[in-house]
Design an enzyme around this catalytic site. Sequence first.
Site, PDB file in Angstrom:
ATOM      1  N   GLU A   1       0.826  -1.201   0.000  1.00 17.78           N
ATOM      2  CA  GLU A   1       0.000   0.000   0.000  1.00 17.78           C
ATOM      3  C   GLU A   1       0.863   1.256   0.000  1.00 17.78           C
ATOM      4  OE1 GLU A   1      -4.263  -0.838   1.489  1.00 17.78           O
ATOM      5  OE2 GLU A   1      -2.960  -0.901   3.243  1.00 17.78           O
TER       6      GLU A   1
ATOM      7  N   CYS B   1       3.299   8.452   1.365  1.00 19.40           N
ATOM      8  CA  CYS B   1       3.697   7.467   2.366  1.00 19.40           C
ATOM      9  C   CYS B   1       3.947   6.147   1.647  1.00 19.40           C
ATOM     10  CB  CYS B   1       2.604   7.318   3.413  1.00 19.40           C
ATOM     11  SG  CYS B   1       2.963   6.080   4.674  1.00 19.40           S
TER      12      CYS B   1
ATOM     13  N   CYS C   1       4.881  -6.613   7.904  1.00 20.50           N
ATOM     14  CA  CYS C   1       5.842  -6.097   8.884  1.00 20.50           C
ATOM     15  C   CYS C   1       6.059  -7.147   9.971  1.00 20.50           C
ATOM     16  CB  CYS C   1       5.325  -4.801   9.506  1.00 20.50           C
ATOM     17  SG  CYS C   1       6.512  -4.018  10.640  1.00 20.50           S
TER      18      CYS C   1
ATOM     19  N   CYS D   1       3.844  -4.355  16.531  1.00 21.16           N
ATOM     20  CA  CYS D   1       3.324  -3.323  17.421  1.00 21.16           C
ATOM     21  C   CYS D   1       1.835  -3.558  17.624  1.00 21.16           C
ATOM     22  CB  CYS D   1       3.570  -1.937  16.829  1.00 21.16           C
ATOM     23  SG  CYS D   1       5.316  -1.536  16.609  1.00 21.16           S
TER      24      CYS D   1
ATOM     25  N   CYS E   1      -1.031  -1.408  15.701  1.00 23.06           N
ATOM     26  CA  CYS E   1      -0.868  -1.209  14.257  1.00 23.06           C
ATOM     27  C   CYS E   1      -1.485  -2.368  13.476  1.00 23.06           C
ATOM     28  CB  CYS E   1       0.618  -1.083  13.916  1.00 23.06           C
ATOM     29  SG  CYS E   1       0.937  -0.856  12.147  1.00 23.06           S
TER      30      CYS E   1
ATOM     31  N   LEU F   1       8.118   6.002  19.310  1.00 23.24           N
ATOM     32  CA  LEU F   1       8.363   5.856  20.749  1.00 23.24           C
ATOM     33  C   LEU F   1       7.184   5.191  21.467  1.00 23.24           C
ATOM     34  CD1 LEU F   1      10.272   6.486  23.138  1.00 23.24           C
ATOM     35  CD2 LEU F   1       9.145   8.719  23.314  1.00 23.24           C
TER      36      LEU F   1
ATOM     37  N   CYS G   1      -2.149   6.583   9.551  1.00 18.31           N
ATOM     38  CA  CYS G   1      -1.004   5.922  10.175  1.00 18.31           C
ATOM     39  C   CYS G   1      -1.457   4.729  11.010  1.00 18.31           C
ATOM     40  CB  CYS G   1      -0.275   6.925  11.051  1.00 18.31           C
ATOM     41  SG  CYS G   1       1.210   6.287  11.853  1.00 18.31           S
TER      42      CYS G   1
END
Length: 340
Positions: A89, A102, A109, A113, A116, A216, A333
């Site tokens: 994407e 982006c 991935c 996380c 996400c 972070l 995001c």
Amino acid sequence: MQPLVGMELSDLEQALGPSQSRFRAKQIYTALYRQKVDDLVQISTLPSVLRTELAVEHGVGLPAVERRYDSVDGTRRYLLRLSDGRTIETVLMPEESRDTVCISSQVGCPVDCKFCMTALMGLERNLTAGEIVGQVLFIAREHALLKNAQPLNIVMMGMGEPLLNLANVLKATRILCDPQGVGLTERRITLSTSGIIPKIAELGAAAVRPKLAISLNASTEEQRQQLMPITRKWHLADLIEACRAYPLRPWEKLTFEYVLLKGVNDSDADARRVVRLLAQLNAKVNLIALNPGPGIPFDTPAPERVESFQAIVKRAMPCFLRKPRGLDIFAACGQLKRNA
């Protein structure tokens, strides 16, 4: 078969072999990256025999559109098909003063996380340098970008952990930043990482490199381990030390991204701890109120909670609230997961 997009000038010279002049490699390089051709027939300066040979042995190598999604705010999310059938994407976020693209660095991935949606995919494979550059070329061609004075920003914040594909990311960056290539500047490209500490040092040693952003998302080691399991290997204190040692350029600040999760990491105490963590760094903070999605077990904080958090951090360093784009098409995001 290695596609032409993703080759640097030296690669093209080698691919053409000693029977062709170096000038031919420059013609191809210019056509690919400056003129953004998507068909070798368009390189009319090349002999037809050479064009045919290149088409058979290499091909251009741009991605194809599988689907496009249009947001009410002007954002466009593209599902792009690669040569092996896998999809990634890429998101275009147009604004009055600039355009932002982006891009992805991996198919899926591996970092996991917990806030996400891309993490739910796992990792399928790394992208090649050509597949990284190809996303930019495709969007630039599709929307006639880079043809006027409107700035173009590239953020490597799509699918994937860029530092786990660093060689290809750096090669793509060299092509994107070459004045004879795509012609962007390093100031206009940002790489976001979950914190792969040895690779941060390797990135800092590169002659041509994107700006560095650190995801972070927590104010303590324990909290970050729960949200970002990669912290069990690369600890928060060591990450901050790696950031302290990072060789910033004179014009550069480190960016720290912080996704605010309701009742988890969004308290005033969290904000004060973030300030203490980053106190000795030349840094700024980008806050992101969670962009929700299916399979994500967290909620978005209330606006007043976000404002309170920002006010505390802002007293110590620059702190910005990132406006979500493309929420209605799962383009914001943390939402990239090849959703329909």
